[in-house]
Design a protein around this motif. Structure first.
Motif, PDB file in Angstrom:
ATOM      1  N   PRO A  72     -17.975   2.079  43.056  1.00  0.00           N
ATOM      2  CA  PRO A  72     -18.125   3.236  43.949  1.00  0.00           C
ATOM      3  C   PRO A  72     -18.244   4.505  43.117  1.00  0.00           C
ATOM      4  CG  PRO A  72     -16.364   1.796  44.694  1.00  0.00           C
ATOM      5  CD  PRO A  72     -16.770   1.313  43.334  1.00  0.00           C
ATOM      6  N   GLU A  73     -18.809   5.533  43.696  1.00  0.00           N
ATOM      7  CA  GLU A  73     -19.001   6.793  42.984  1.00  0.00           C
ATOM      8  C   GLU A  73     -17.696   7.248  42.341  1.00  0.00           C
ATOM      9  OE1 GLU A  73     -20.476   9.909  41.151  1.00  0.00           O
ATOM     10  OE2 GLU A  73     -21.646   8.399  42.192  1.00  0.00           O
ATOM     11  N   VAL A  74     -17.752   7.505  41.042  1.00  0.00           N
ATOM     12  CA  VAL A  74     -16.565   7.836  40.270  1.00  0.00           C
ATOM     13  C   VAL A  74     -16.583   9.310  39.907  1.00  0.00           C
ATOM     14  CG1 VAL A  74     -15.254   7.323  38.185  1.00  0.00           C
ATOM     15  CG2 VAL A  74     -16.475   5.496  39.362  1.00  0.00           C
ATOM     16  N   GLY A  75     -15.484   9.996  40.194  1.00  0.00           N
ATOM     17  CA  GLY A  75     -15.417  11.422  39.936  1.00  0.00           C
ATOM     18  C   GLY A  75     -15.349  11.763  38.459  1.00  0.00           C
ATOM     19  N   ASP A  76     -14.681  10.937  37.665  1.00  0.00           N
ATOM     20  CA  ASP A  76     -14.538  11.202  36.238  1.00  0.00           C
ATOM     21  C   ASP A  76     -15.816  10.757  35.524  1.00  0.00           C
ATOM     22  OD1 ASP A  76     -13.900  11.345  33.571  1.00  0.00           O
ATOM     23  OD2 ASP A  76     -11.945  10.363  33.756  1.00  0.00           O
ATOM     24  N   PRO A  77     -16.573  11.685  34.952  1.00  0.00           N
ATOM     25  CA  PRO A  77     -17.835  11.309  34.302  1.00  0.00           C
ATOM     26  C   PRO A  77     -17.642  10.435  33.075  1.00  0.00           C
ATOM     27  CG  PRO A  77     -17.284  13.587  33.801  1.00  0.00           C
ATOM     28  CD  PRO A  77     -16.307  13.136  34.853  1.00  0.00           C
ATOM     29  N   ASN A  78     -16.422  10.373  32.546  1.00  0.00           N
ATOM     30  CA  ASN A  78     -16.154   9.572  31.350  1.00  0.00           C
ATOM     31  C   ASN A  78     -15.434   8.259  31.668  1.00  0.00           C
ATOM     32  OD1 ASN A  78     -17.126  11.528  29.308  1.00  0.00           O
ATOM     33  ND2 ASN A  78     -15.467  12.790  30.105  1.00  0.00           N
ATOM     34  N   ALA A  79     -15.337   7.902  32.948  1.00  0.00           N
ATOM     35  CA  ALA A  79     -14.667   6.657  33.326  1.00  0.00           C
ATOM     36  C   ALA A  79     -15.419   5.459  32.750  1.00  0.00           C
ATOM     37  CB  ALA A  79     -14.588   6.550  34.845  1.00  0.00           C
ATOM     38  N   TYR A  80     -14.677   4.408  32.471  1.00  0.00           N
ATOM     39  CA  TYR A  80     -15.277   3.182  31.953  1.00  0.00           C
ATOM     40  C   TYR A  80     -14.482   1.992  32.462  1.00  0.00           C
ATOM     41  CZ  TYR A  80     -11.526   3.652  28.472  1.00  0.00           C
ATOM     42  OH  TYR A  80     -10.293   3.802  27.848  1.00  0.00           O
ATOM     43  N   ALA A  81     -15.018   0.797  32.252  1.00  0.00           N
ATOM     44  CA  ALA A  81     -14.375  -0.416  32.737  1.00  0.00           C
ATOM     45  C   ALA A  81     -14.092  -1.347  31.570  1.00  0.00           C
ATOM     46  CB  ALA A  81     -15.266  -1.115  33.765  1.00  0.00           C
ATOM     47  N   LEU A  82     -12.978  -2.066  31.666  1.00  0.00           N
ATOM     48  CA  LEU A  82     -12.609  -3.067  30.674  1.00  0.00           C
ATOM     49  C   LEU A  82     -12.442  -4.415  31.367  1.00  0.00           C
ATOM     50  CD1 LEU A  82      -9.864  -1.150  28.628  1.00  0.00           C
ATOM     51  CD2 LEU A  82     -12.224  -1.596  27.923  1.00  0.00           C
ATOM     52  N   GLU A  83     -12.948  -5.457  30.744  1.00  0.00           N
ATOM     53  CA  GLU A  83     -12.744  -6.808  31.259  1.00  0.00           C
ATOM     54  C   GLU A  83     -11.575  -7.436  30.508  1.00  0.00           C
ATOM     55  OE1 GLU A  83     -15.043 -11.078  31.983  1.00  0.00           O
ATOM     56  OE2 GLU A  83     -16.131  -9.351  31.159  1.00  0.00           O
ATOM     57  N   ILE A  84     -10.576  -7.849  31.266  1.00  0.00           N
ATOM     58  CA  ILE A  84      -9.366  -8.407  30.671  1.00  0.00           C
ATOM     59  C   ILE A  84      -9.646  -9.800  30.116  1.00  0.00           C
ATOM     60  CG2 ILE A  84      -6.973  -9.085  31.095  1.00  0.00           C
ATOM     61  CD1 ILE A  84      -7.580  -6.049  31.282  1.00  0.00           C
ATOM     62  N   SER A  85      -9.087 -10.088  28.959  1.00  0.00           N
ATOM     63  CA  SER A  85      -9.191 -11.430  28.375  1.00  0.00           C
ATOM     64  C   SER A  85      -7.805 -11.889  27.944  1.00  0.00           C
ATOM     65  CB  SER A  85     -10.145 -11.424  27.178  1.00  0.00           C
ATOM     66  OG  SER A  85      -9.722 -10.492  26.194  1.00  0.00           O
ATOM     67  N   GLY A  86      -7.536 -13.173  28.117  1.00  0.00           N
ATOM     68  CA  GLY A  86      -6.240 -13.717  27.728  1.00  0.00           C
ATOM     69  C   GLY A  86      -5.175 -13.510  28.788  1.00  0.00           C
ATOM     70  N   GLU A  87      -3.908 -13.777  28.399  1.00  0.00           N
ATOM     71  CA  GLU A  87      -2.810 -13.741  29.360  1.00  0.00           C
ATOM     72  C   GLU A  87      -1.765 -12.680  29.033  1.00  0.00           C
ATOM     73  OE1 GLU A  87       0.273 -14.927  27.797  1.00  0.00           O
ATOM     74  OE2 GLU A  87      -1.074 -14.933  26.067  1.00  0.00           O
ATOM     75  N   SER A  88      -2.089 -11.769  28.137  1.00  0.00           N
ATOM     76  CA  SER A  88      -1.085 -10.797  27.703  1.00  0.00           C
ATOM     77  C   SER A  88      -0.698  -9.808  28.804  1.00  0.00           C
ATOM     78  CB  SER A  88      -1.584 -10.035  26.471  1.00  0.00           C
ATOM     79  OG  SER A  88      -2.712  -9.247  26.792  1.00  0.00           O
ATOM     80  N   MET A  89      -1.513  -9.703  29.856  1.00  0.00           N
ATOM     81  CA  MET A  89      -1.211  -8.750  30.926  1.00  0.00           C
ATOM     82  C   MET A  89      -0.883  -9.435  32.258  1.00  0.00           C
ATOM     83  SD  MET A  89      -3.931  -5.864  29.849  1.00  0.00           S
ATOM     84  CE  MET A  89      -4.859  -7.092  28.954  1.00  0.00           C
ATOM     85  N   GLU A  90      -0.712 -10.760  32.220  1.00  0.00           N
ATOM     86  CA  GLU A  90      -0.284 -11.445  33.437  1.00  0.00           C
ATOM     87  C   GLU A  90       1.164 -11.059  33.743  1.00  0.00           C
ATOM     88  OE1 GLU A  90      -0.814 -15.619  32.913  1.00  0.00           O
ATOM     89  OE2 GLU A  90      -2.997 -15.512  32.927  1.00  0.00           O
ATOM     90  N   PRO A  91       1.569 -11.091  35.001  1.00  0.00           N
ATOM     91  CA  PRO A  91       0.802 -11.503  36.184  1.00  0.00           C
ATOM     92  C   PRO A  91       0.051 -10.356  36.844  1.00  0.00           C
ATOM     93  CG  PRO A  91       3.065 -11.127  36.823  1.00  0.00           C
ATOM     94  CD  PRO A  91       3.002 -10.843  35.337  1.00  0.00           C
ATOM     95  N   VAL A  92       0.092  -9.141  36.232  1.00  0.00           N
ATOM     96  CA  VAL A  92      -0.553  -7.987  36.860  1.00  0.00           C
ATOM     97  C   VAL A  92      -2.067  -8.098  36.772  1.00  0.00           C
ATOM     98  CG1 VAL A  92      -0.728  -5.475  36.865  1.00  0.00           C
ATOM     99  CG2 VAL A  92       1.450  -6.566  36.309  1.00  0.00           C
ATOM    100  N   PHE A  93      -2.576  -8.347  35.565  1.00  0.00           N
ATOM    101  CA  PHE A  93      -4.005  -8.537  35.359  1.00  0.00           C
ATOM    102  C   PHE A  93      -4.218  -9.874  34.668  1.00  0.00           C
ATOM    103  CE2 PHE A  93      -3.537  -3.793  34.921  1.00  0.00           C
ATOM    104  CZ  PHE A  93      -4.064  -3.502  36.178  1.00  0.00           C
TER     105      PHE A  93
END
Length: 216
Positions: A123-144
């Protein structure tokens, strides 16, 4: 959803309308002290929720819909313009979290640069410098979990309890929860309890950005 998130959303709504917490309460026809810090803790020392009646009056007084208030609670309002609930309208840079520590993906300010990023529609993002990261592995489970996408906003304000992406002077990039920040140090809590917490001097941190959305 936590007590802190609800109260922080009310504070953010007040700020959006150029008001203090007391001013917001008055605008909604409530006692001016209704949202004071002292009213957020009960006599037994436990955190209190604002009443549904108070919330309803605040939303009516500020012409705020539930979806917009929910965006303030989750933090999406830091990235999405108020009232934006339409279809995907913008593409932002996407990279794997494991790659993010490499050279050439961020400039000195922590903004995405270079031609090696993929892209994702959001969706339209207000922050012009926003970016996305794809999570890999289990270091952030169970949240991500592995394969989840998170949207990160370099311009979003950061408070204790927010989930953040941090890059160290050594080139490590990690997603954590901000446990505490002082004038000299930050303490980070691992999202996966099987992984250790971290503490850094601020001089050891290149940048820290807030996660404003996750595709869980």
């Amino acid at each position: 959803m936590t007590h802190d998130e609800i109260w922080r959303a009310l504070d953010a709504l007040a700020a959006e309308n150029g008001l203090s917490a007391s001013g917001l309460a008055r605008k909604a026809g409530l006692d001016a002290t209704a949202f004071n810090p002292s009213k957020r803790i009960g006599a037994d020392g436990r955190a209190r929720w604002p009443s549904t009646e108070s919330l309803a009056k605040v939303l009516t007084a500020t012409s705020t819909g539930m979806a917009d208030f929910a965006a303030l609670v989750t933090g999406m309002a830091a990235a999405l313009p108020r009232g934006s609930r339409g279809p995907a309208a913008r593409r932002i840079p996407l990279i794997g979290l494991a790659q993010a520590g490499g050279e050439g993906y961020f400039d000195d300010g922590g903004y995405p640069v270079g031609g090696s990023w993929d892209e994702i529609s959001v969706p339209e993002v207000g922050d012009p410098n926003a970016y996305a990261l794809e999570i890999s592995g289990e270091s952030m489970e169970p949240v991500f979990r592995d394969g989840d996408i998170v949207i990160v906003s370099p311009g979003a304000p950061i408070r204790r309890g927010d989930r953040v992406v941090v890059r160290t002077e050594k080139g490590e990039v990690m997603a954590k929860e901000l446990k505490r920040q002082s004038a000299r140090r930050i303490d980070l809590r691992s999202l996966n309890p099987a992984h250790p917490d971290y503490a850094f001097d601020l001089t050891e941190i290149t940048w820290m950005h807030r996660i404003v959305w996750g595709s869980q």
